[in-house]
Structure formats: C-alpha cells, structure tokens
Design a protein around this motif. Structure first.
Motif, mmCIF file in Angstrom:
data_model
loop_
_atom_site.group_PDB
_atom_site.id
_atom_site.type_symbol
_atom_site.label_atom_id
_atom_site.label_comp_id
_atom_site.label_asym_id
_atom_site.label_seq_id
_atom_site.Cartn_x
_atom_site.Cartn_y
_atom_site.Cartn_z
ATOM 1 N N SER A 195 -1.312 4.431 -4.838
ATOM 2 C CA SER A 195 -2.412 3.481 -4.638
ATOM 3 C C SER A 195 -1.857 2.066 -4.826
ATOM 4 O O SER A 195 -0.781 1.882 -5.396
ATOM 5 C CB SER A 195 -3.536 3.759 -5.641
ATOM 6 O OG SER A 195 -3.062 3.641 -6.959
ATOM 7 N N CYS A 196 -2.575 1.061 -4.336
ATOM 8 C CA CYS A 196 -2.107 -0.321 -4.452
ATOM 9 C C CYS A 196 -3.042 -1.072 -5.405
ATOM 10 O O CYS A 196 -3.991 -0.485 -5.918
ATOM 11 C CB CYS A 196 -2.048 -0.960 -3.071
ATOM 12 S SG CYS A 196 -3.676 -1.231 -2.359
ATOM 13 N N PRO A 197 -2.810 -2.362 -5.653
ATOM 14 C CA PRO A 197 -3.681 -3.067 -6.617
ATOM 15 C C PRO A 197 -5.157 -3.078 -6.221
ATOM 16 O O PRO A 197 -6.023 -3.334 -7.062
ATOM 17 C CB PRO A 197 -3.106 -4.490 -6.634
ATOM 18 C CG PRO A 197 -1.677 -4.319 -6.247
ATOM 19 C CD PRO A 197 -1.667 -3.200 -5.253
ATOM 20 N N MET A 225 -4.640 6.048 -1.596
ATOM 21 C CA MET A 225 -3.184 5.995 -1.741
ATOM 22 C C MET A 225 -2.541 5.785 -0.370
ATOM 23 O O MET A 225 -2.879 6.471 0.583
ATOM 24 C CB MET A 225 -2.670 7.315 -2.328
ATOM 25 C CG MET A 225 -3.271 7.655 -3.678
ATOM 26 S SD MET A 225 -2.575 9.168 -4.394
ATOM 27 C CE MET A 225 -3.397 10.447 -3.457
ATOM 28 N N HIS A 226 -1.611 4.830 -0.297
ATOM 29 C CA HIS A 226 -0.836 4.642 0.935
ATOM 30 C C HIS A 226 0.218 5.742 0.993
ATOM 31 O O HIS A 226 0.882 6.013 -0.009
ATOM 32 C CB HIS A 226 -0.131 3.284 0.905
ATOM 33 C CG HIS A 226 -1.070 2.117 0.971
ATOM 34 N ND1 HIS A 226 -1.612 1.681 2.153
ATOM 35 C CD2 HIS A 226 -1.573 1.299 0.010
ATOM 36 C CE1 HIS A 226 -2.403 0.635 1.911
ATOM 37 N NE2 HIS A 226 -2.402 0.384 0.622
ATOM 38 N N LEU A 227 0.367 6.361 2.164
ATOM 39 C CA LEU A 227 1.405 7.400 2.320
ATOM 40 C C LEU A 227 2.548 6.828 3.153
ATOM 41 O O LEU A 227 2.308 6.103 4.133
ATOM 42 C CB LEU A 227 0.838 8.629 3.033
ATOM 43 C CG LEU A 227 -0.053 9.579 2.236
ATOM 44 C CD1 LEU A 227 -0.378 10.810 3.077
ATOM 45 C CD2 LEU A 227 0.607 10.022 0.933
ATOM 46 N N ASP A 245 -7.909 -1.197 7.738
ATOM 47 C CA ASP A 245 -6.768 -1.813 7.070
ATOM 48 C C ASP A 245 -7.091 -2.036 5.600
ATOM 49 O O ASP A 245 -8.210 -2.340 5.238
ATOM 50 C CB ASP A 245 -6.443 -3.165 7.719
ATOM 51 C CG ASP A 245 -5.976 -2.976 9.159
ATOM 52 O OD1 ASP A 245 -5.339 -1.936 9.436
ATOM 53 O OD2 ASP A 245 -6.268 -3.854 9.994
ATOM 54 N N CYS A 246 -6.070 -1.880 4.754
ATOM 55 C CA CYS A 246 -6.253 -2.136 3.327
ATOM 56 C C CYS A 246 -6.147 -3.646 3.098
ATOM 57 O O CYS A 246 -5.317 -4.304 3.714
ATOM 58 C CB CYS A 246 -5.181 -1.393 2.543
ATOM 59 S SG CYS A 246 -5.353 -1.587 0.765
ATOM 60 N N PRO A 247 -6.949 -4.195 2.184
ATOM 61 C CA PRO A 247 -6.860 -5.638 1.901
ATOM 62 C C PRO A 247 -5.464 -6.073 1.438
ATOM 63 O O PRO A 247 -5.132 -7.250 1.513
ATOM 64 C CB PRO A 247 -7.887 -5.858 0.787
ATOM 65 C CG PRO A 247 -8.701 -4.630 0.691
ATOM 66 C CD PRO A 247 -8.003 -3.533 1.422
ATOM 67 N N CYS A 248 -4.638 -5.120 0.969
ATOM 68 C CA CYS A 248 -3.301 -5.499 0.490
ATOM 69 C C CYS A 248 -2.366 -5.824 1.649
ATOM 70 O O CYS A 248 -1.299 -6.385 1.455
ATOM 71 C CB CYS A 248 -2.691 -4.394 -0.371
ATOM 72 S SG CYS A 248 -2.050 -2.996 0.563
ATOM 73 N N GLY A 249 -2.771 -5.470 2.886
ATOM 74 C CA GLY A 249 -1.950 -5.789 4.049
ATOM 75 C C GLY A 249 -0.869 -4.767 4.352
ATOM 76 O O GLY A 249 -0.094 -4.929 5.301
HETATM 77 ZN ZN ZN Z 1 -3.413 -1.299 -0.143
#
Ligand code: ZN
Length: 411
Positions: A231-233, A238-240, A293-297
């Motif tokens: 997972s990211c902040p 979870m990004h795979l 898209d995840c906000p983390c980019g």
């Molecule tokens: Zn993310």
C-alpha cells in the motif's frame, strides 16, 4: 488487469520457459504457448493450484539449469507436503528490487533502522525484508520472531524506526510496549505488515499504540515471497508490481473472471521468473481490483487489502462467512475489540456459530447487555443468529504467526 499484446508475448515466453520443468511439461501437455493469441485463449488455460505444486515435490517445478539455482524456499508444510521453490540469481535479485520498491513506496529511506521480526530460513519472509532493506541502504536489525523482551530492548537501544511484522505480532508488541509504559522510548515511525487479512480496528490499535503509519505488504512464497506489492501513503489498496507479474481476479467457485470491483480470488502469472515460473497460480487470497489512478501517482494498478482466504469462506445456514466480513462487522460495534474467534459446530442436526470477542467492559451485567447487542446486530448484518460470548481483553490467543480466527468443527 488489462491485457496487451506485449503482455501476451511475455506470457507466451514465460509459458515456454515453464514447460522446461518436469511439472509443466506434463501439466501443459498438448498446449502450445504459440497458440495463446488472445486474452480468451489465455483464460482457457488450466489454473495451477497448491495441490498440484505439492505433487511436484521436491524439485519438479525447476525450469532452469541446476547451475543457475542459488537458493530454495519452501512454503509451510503444516497442512501436508511443502512446496519447494527454486530461485536463480536473477530471481533473488528481482525479488530484492521489488522489495526495495516497497520500502520506497512506504517512504523508508537509507537513514531508517529496519527491525525485522518475520522468521528467517526456508520461509521467505525474513530474508525478503532483509535483502530489500539492504539494497535500499537502510540499517537492518534481523531479529526474527519471538523473545519479546529482547525485541523491545533492541528496539529501544538501537532506535528502530521501521517495524516489519505480521499484524498479530505487531499487536502483541504494541500491547507489551503499552503495558510497560515504554512508548516514549520507542522511535518507530512506520510499520510494514506482512500479507494477512486484518481488520480496521486492529489496524487503528496498532497505529495508535505504536504511533506508526501502517503499510500492507503483499506476497507469497510461491511467487517470490512478500514484496510483490504494497500500500502507499494514501492507504487505498496495494499497488502490485505488474512489470514482474500478471494478475486476474476470479470467482473461486466457477473460475470465471469477476466483474469490475467485485470480490474474488487473486490469480497470478509470473512474467520473468526463471527458477520456478507459475502460470495462473491460484493464491487463495480474496480481494478486489481498485479502478482509477491512485492519488500517489504510481503507474502500478491496485488491489484491495486482503479480505480473507477463499478456503476460509464458510457457509453457515446459507450465509457466507469470511474473516473480512466479521472484522468489518465488529469494527462497527462499540466496546468490542478487534480480537475475536468463531467456532462453528454441528449439534443435534443444527449448525451453531459461537462468536467469542474481547471487550474492555468488566461487569457481568454490562457484558450480558453487550452480547445481546452483538447478537442482534450480527443477525441483521450477516443474516444468522450467533451465540456470542464476551471475554476480557487479552484472553483470546495471540500468535507470532498468522492467526486463524474461524474454526469449522462440523466435518
Ligand atoms: Zn498509491
């Protein structure tokens, strides 16, 4: 996930390589990798399950030359013959690269001190955390599991900033630190929790008691080990690492792909594994795909945090029960902790679901009332009437390994 021509080419290559192993030579008999020209063709291939891998014991999965193999790992053998996975040097390096990416995604830096409590040895956990952190350049503290006194002493004296653990062990450590009033002397800022389904309540307790940001790290021995996703902040799934693997989410009963965002079993195909490539491997982990898209980019797609194991899904009086569902239910009930245990029994021709849960309430009367509340809410949310029993905090077993919470004693 999306299938592209480039991916199809990668899958064909991985299949052709897999067919060098004794196992896939037999398993893919009559199946030619060149014939896999579309997603439809690919989805007709048989799944590989853990049972089949057991039959390949000890080295039937080996697809590379013996001189290329530098290490073996094995999945736990508690339920039968273990599965042996051989790794080439490139496999070991790829795994460390993926794991380094996990630490980076979690914001761990070379100035962190990484306290590793998962076990070392045949199991993939400890060494994966270790090599990824070393590659990143952080100071590693290879504790392994157990000896809580020593864990806490080292954590204090060496100023550990990142704790790697299973959720149940992180909870045990958090409770000990709280009990000993050592919170001010602990410098932890992040915790990477190994792949396991765990509930929101437990997550909040660990985060609050240790004062850390939590990350879910995913992986399984059959596919490298932990570290194939995290997972990211933004904590929204979870990004795979899909440059190393292709994934599908299927209905565990029918094998068909589930609809967008629906819960199903995660199936993984490795794209560049040399020692023991796997095609359409059923992980038995239940999750769902998160779109957008995840906000983390990050360019890597996301799956949800695990909500259970497909073989933990049990049917009681027509209702589907799985750990994620119970966690979510308990999280909504005041005065109920994250710790629970379900025992399903068959008595006098009827299924009975016993639900034991921890509560900080001590009075007999208070507990009785709480049991009544849990009974009614459970019936409303899950669809069946349980036999609830409130117990004190810390009374249910904690373990350093993955904890089982649903016990089906009917068969
Ligand atoms: Zn993310």
């Amino acid at each position: 996930m999306e299938m592209t021509n480039e991916l199809l080419a990668g899958i064909r290559e991985s299949m052709a390589h897999a067919k060098k192993s004794a196992f896939y030579t037999g398993f893919f008999k009559g199946i030619n990798p060149e014939d896999i020209k579309s997603r439809g063709d690919f989805e007709k291939l048989p799944f590989t399950g853990k049972e089949e891998l057991r039959e390949a014991y000890p080295l039937g999965l080996l697809a590379a030359g013996e001189e290329q193999v530098v290490r073996i790992h094995s999945s736990s053998g508690t339920t039968g013959t273990p599965v042996i996975i051989p790794y080439t040097r490139k496999d070991v390096e790829d795994w460390a690269l993926m794991f380094k990416r996990c630490y980076e995604t979690a914001g761990v830096t070379p100035l962190d001190r990484v306290h590793i409590t998962p076990g070392y040895g045949l199991w993939t956990a400890g060494i994966g955390f270790q090599l990824g952190a070393e590659l990143l350049g952080a100071m590693t503290i290879p504790m392994g599991p157990g000896n809580t006194d020593k864990q806490i002493k080292m954590m204090e004296d060496l100023g550990s900033t990142v704790l790697c653990a299973t959720s149940s062990y992180a909870l045990l450590l958090a409770e000990e630190i709280e009990k000993r009033k050592l919170r001010d002397r602990i410098r932890l800022r992040k915790s990477l929790i190994g792949s396991e389904r765990w509930g929101e309540k437990m997550r909040k307790r660990i985060a609050a008691e240790l004062g850390v940001e939590l990350y879910d790290i995913y992986g399984l021995t059959e596919i490298y080990g932990p570290g194939i996703g995290i997972s990211c902040p933004h904590a929204c799934g979870m990004h795979l690492w899909t440059d190393y693997l292709y994934y599908e989410i299927i209905n565990p009963h029918t094998g068909a792909q589930v609809g967008p965002g629906e819960i199903g079993e995660l199936v993984i195909t490795t794209l560049c594994k040399e020692g023991a490539p796997l095609i359409r491997y059923r992980t038995r982990d239940l999750t769902r795909e998160i779109s957008g898209d995840c906000p983390c980019g990050s360019p890597f797609p996301r799956i949800d945090t695990l909500i259970g194991r497909s073989d933990d899904m049990v049917k009681v009086k027509g209702a589907m029960i799985y750990p994620g569902k119970i966690d979510e239910f308990l999280a909504g009930v005041p005065d109920v902790s994250s710790e629970y245990q379900i025992q399903i029994d068959h008595l006098n021709g009827r299924d009975i679901l016993n639900l034991l849960f921890e509560t900080p309430l001590n009075g007999a009367e208070e507990r009785k009332n709480l049991e009544k509340i849990v009974e009614e809410a459970f019936k409303e949310r899950i669809g069946i009437t349980p036999k609830p029993k409130a117990v004190g905090m810390g009374e249910l077993p904690r373990s350093e390994k993955k904890s089982t919470r649903i016990f089906d004693n009917r068969y």
